[in-house]
Design an enzyme around this catalytic site. Structure first.
Site, PDB file in Angstrom:
ATOM      1  N   SER A  46       0.856  -1.188   0.000  1.00 14.09           N
ATOM      2  CA  SER A  46       0.000   0.000   0.000  1.00 14.09           C
ATOM      3  C   SER A  46       0.890   1.236   0.000  1.00 14.09           C
ATOM      4  O   SER A  46       1.665   1.457   0.939  1.00 14.09           O
ATOM      5  CB  SER A  46      -0.882   0.010   1.244  1.00 14.09           C
ATOM      6  OG  SER A  46      -1.437   1.300   1.410  1.00 14.09           O
ATOM      7  N   ASP A  82      -4.905   3.687  -1.919  1.00  9.34           N
ATOM      8  CA  ASP A  82      -6.028   4.015  -1.041  1.00  9.34           C
ATOM      9  C   ASP A  82      -6.557   5.405  -1.347  1.00  9.34           C
ATOM     10  O   ASP A  82      -5.868   6.400  -1.124  1.00  9.34           O
ATOM     11  CB  ASP A  82      -5.565   3.946   0.420  1.00  9.34           C
ATOM     12  CG  ASP A  82      -5.273   2.522   0.843  1.00  9.34           C
ATOM     13  OD1 ASP A  82      -6.192   1.689   0.796  1.00  9.34           O
ATOM     14  OD2 ASP A  82      -4.111   2.232   1.204  1.00  9.34           O
ATOM     15  N   MET A 102      -9.230   8.151  -0.383  1.00  5.75           N
ATOM     16  CA  MET A 102     -10.106   8.524   0.749  1.00  5.75           C
ATOM     17  C   MET A 102     -10.624   9.939   0.538  1.00  5.75           C
ATOM     18  O   MET A 102      -9.881  10.817   0.098  1.00  5.75           O
ATOM     19  CB  MET A 102      -9.315   8.472   2.060  1.00  5.75           C
ATOM     20  CG  MET A 102      -8.642   7.141   2.330  1.00  5.75           C
ATOM     21  SD  MET A 102      -7.882   7.130   3.959  1.00  5.75           S
ATOM     22  CE  MET A 102      -6.917   5.614   3.874  1.00  5.75           C
ATOM     23  N   HIS A 125      -8.451   0.990  -3.997  1.00  8.75           N
ATOM     24  CA  HIS A 125      -9.389   0.806  -2.880  1.00  8.75           C
ATOM     25  C   HIS A 125     -10.084   2.137  -2.624  1.00  8.75           C
ATOM     26  O   HIS A 125      -9.471   3.068  -2.093  1.00  8.75           O
ATOM     27  CB  HIS A 125      -8.567   0.333  -1.673  1.00  8.75           C
ATOM     28  CG  HIS A 125      -9.343   0.155  -0.417  1.00  8.75           C
ATOM     29  ND1 HIS A 125      -8.727  -0.057   0.811  1.00  8.75           N
ATOM     30  CD2 HIS A 125     -10.678   0.133  -0.158  1.00  8.75           C
ATOM     31  CE1 HIS A 125      -9.647  -0.199   1.742  1.00  8.75           C
ATOM     32  NE2 HIS A 125     -10.834  -0.075   1.191  1.00  8.75           N
ATOM     33  N   MET A 166     -12.349   4.459  -0.715  1.00  7.21           N
ATOM     34  CA  MET A 166     -13.017   4.720   0.567  1.00  7.21           C
ATOM     35  C   MET A 166     -13.699   6.072   0.420  1.00  7.21           C
ATOM     36  O   MET A 166     -13.311   7.077   1.020  1.00  7.21           O
ATOM     37  CB  MET A 166     -11.979   4.703   1.707  1.00  7.21           C
ATOM     38  CG  MET A 166     -11.541   3.295   2.066  1.00  7.21           C
ATOM     39  SD  MET A 166      -9.941   3.251   2.886  1.00  7.21           S
ATOM     40  CE  MET A 166      -8.872   3.274   1.455  1.00  7.21           C
ATOM     41  N   MET A 176     -11.396  -5.803   5.589  1.00 13.46           N
ATOM     42  CA  MET A 176     -10.647  -4.807   6.365  1.00 13.46           C
ATOM     43  C   MET A 176     -10.384  -5.358   7.758  1.00 13.46           C
ATOM     44  O   MET A 176     -11.309  -5.758   8.474  1.00 13.46           O
ATOM     45  CB  MET A 176     -11.439  -3.493   6.484  1.00 13.46           C
ATOM     46  CG  MET A 176     -11.593  -2.702   5.200  1.00 13.46           C
ATOM     47  SD  MET A 176     -10.051  -2.334   4.341  1.00 13.46           S
ATOM     48  CE  MET A 176      -9.132  -1.460   5.616  1.00 13.46           C
ATOM     49  N   ASP A 218      -6.580  -6.296   4.558  1.00 13.76           N
ATOM     50  CA  ASP A 218      -5.976  -4.955   4.545  1.00 13.76           C
ATOM     51  C   ASP A 218      -6.042  -4.348   5.947  1.00 13.76           C
ATOM     52  O   ASP A 218      -7.137  -4.139   6.482  1.00 13.76           O
ATOM     53  CB  ASP A 218      -6.778  -4.110   3.543  1.00 13.76           C
ATOM     54  CG  ASP A 218      -6.190  -2.738   3.299  1.00 13.76           C
ATOM     55  OD1 ASP A 218      -5.129  -2.426   3.858  1.00 13.76           O
ATOM     56  OD2 ASP A 218      -6.804  -1.978   2.521  1.00 13.76           O
ATOM     57  N   GLY A 277       1.039  -1.800   4.257  1.00 16.02           N
ATOM     58  CA  GLY A 277       1.670  -0.495   4.122  1.00 16.02           C
ATOM     59  C   GLY A 277       2.877  -0.367   5.024  1.00 16.02           C
ATOM     60  O   GLY A 277       4.028  -0.460   4.600  1.00 16.02           O
TER      61      GLY A 277
HETATM   62  C1  DX5 Z   1      -6.329   1.642   5.631  1.00 14.33           C
HETATM   63  C2  DX5 Z   1      -5.918   1.358   4.209  1.00 14.33           C
HETATM   64  C3  DX5 Z   1      -4.789   0.431   4.113  1.00 14.33           C
HETATM   65  C4  DX5 Z   1      -3.527   0.890   4.767  1.00 14.33           C
HETATM   66  C5  DX5 Z   1      -2.925  -0.304   5.434  1.00 14.33           C
HETATM   67  O1  DX5 Z   1      -7.506   2.362   5.657  1.00 14.33           O
HETATM   68  O2  DX5 Z   1      -6.989   0.804   3.458  1.00 14.33           O
HETATM   69  O3  DX5 Z   1      -4.529  -0.012   2.786  1.00 14.33           O
HETATM   70  O4  DX5 Z   1      -2.597   1.453   3.912  1.00 14.33           O
HETATM   71  O5  DX5 Z   1      -1.834   0.124   6.155  1.00 14.33           O
HETATM   72  P1  DX5 Z   1      -1.073  -0.793   7.200  1.00 14.33           P
HETATM   73  O6  DX5 Z   1      -0.565  -2.000   6.471  1.00 14.33           O
HETATM   74  O7  DX5 Z   1       0.004   0.102   7.668  1.00 14.33           O
HETATM   75  O8  DX5 Z   1      -2.069  -1.154   8.260  1.00 14.33           O
HETATM   76 ZN    ZN Z   2      -6.542  -0.189   1.460  1.00 22.16          ZN
END
Ligand code: DX5
Ligand code: ZN
Length: 226
Positions: free
Chosen positions: A8, A35, A37, A66, A68, A137, A176, A198
């Site tokens: 990520s 991601d 958002m 992804h 959001m 998630m 994720d 990530g």
């Molecule tokens: C969170 C995102 C993830 C995020 C995961 O809302 O959808 O993709 O980057 O990050 P880590 O692996 O650091 O939890």
């Molecule tokens: Zn994500």
């Protein structure tokens, strides 16, 4: 087939995104997870179409996008044009989920459904033939670096069973949030095949070693499932 690793870029250095993508490619990553958002569906704002387009022009890896965001249907065609390979919408954000998934496929992308930790998997019951992946998630979405929620493990197993019983063995389950070498084997043993990560990849100085450690951590778990 082993696990697929999708770094990520939320935890990458956006000022050096080409370099960060090269590091992921050199590490043998399978997909790049982006991601998006909007500050409404989740309490954070990240990147949008121009950045997805820039990432697409800087990597040959498929872009796992992804969303959001509220009302994601408004942007399906735009993300296809921007170069997304997989477009994931949240079940909680779609009033007409079946229509959204159909539109994603019609736009030439793989369709994915993401479920927040508290969302019951029963919302997938009537769209099992309309989706290509399920993103479970394992944190409440919005931020990188959060702690993995183990309550999602039985949910992963239930979704795998639902898919298999529907003849959808081809559908991949991604997980994720908080994925690292300690949590990855647990989600894989429960039925996940794609690891989105990530912090445990871009939060380290050696991306290649981090991807390798994730894969190695799951070796025994995959064998137990097959
Ligand atoms: C969170 C995102 C993830 C995020 C995961 O809302 O959808 O993709 O980057 O990050 P880590 O692996 O650091 O939890
Ligand atoms: Zn994500």
């Amino acid at each position: 087939m082993g696990v697929l690793v999708a770094p990520s870029v939320l935890s990458a250095d956006f000022a050096n995104i080409s370099l960060e993508l090269q590091r992921a490619e050199a590490a043998g990553a399978d997909w790049i997870h982006v991601d998006v958002m909007d500050g409404q569906f989740v309490p954070n704002i990240t990147v949008g179409l121009p950045v997805v387009r820039a990432i697409g022009s800087a990597t040959k890896l498929p872009i796992d996008c992804h969303l959001m965001i509220v009302q994601p249907d408004r942007y399906i065609a735009d993300f296809a044009s921007a170069g997304a390979s997989h477009l994931i919408v949240h079940a909680e954000a779609c009033t007409h989920l079946q229509r959204s998934l159909t539109q994603i496929r019609a736009a030439g992308m793989k369709s994915g459904v993401a479920l927040n930790p508290a969302t019951d998997e029963s919302c997938l019951t009537y769209v099992l033939n309309d989706l290509d992946s399920v993103l479970v998630m394992s944190v409440n979405p919005g931020f990188g670096g959060q702690q993995f929620l183990p309550a999602v493990l039985p949910k992963i197993a239930r979704i795998r069973r639902m898919l298999d019983e529907a003849g959808r063995q081809d559908v991949l389950i991604s997980v994720d949030g908080g994925i690292d070498p300690a949590t990855a084997p647990q989600v894989v043993a429960s039925g996940a095949r794609v690891l989105v990560a990530g912090k445990s990849i871009y939060g380290t100085s050696d991306v290649t070693a981090a991807v390798a450690k994730l894969r190695e951590s799951c070796e025994g778990s995959i064998q137990r499932r097959e």
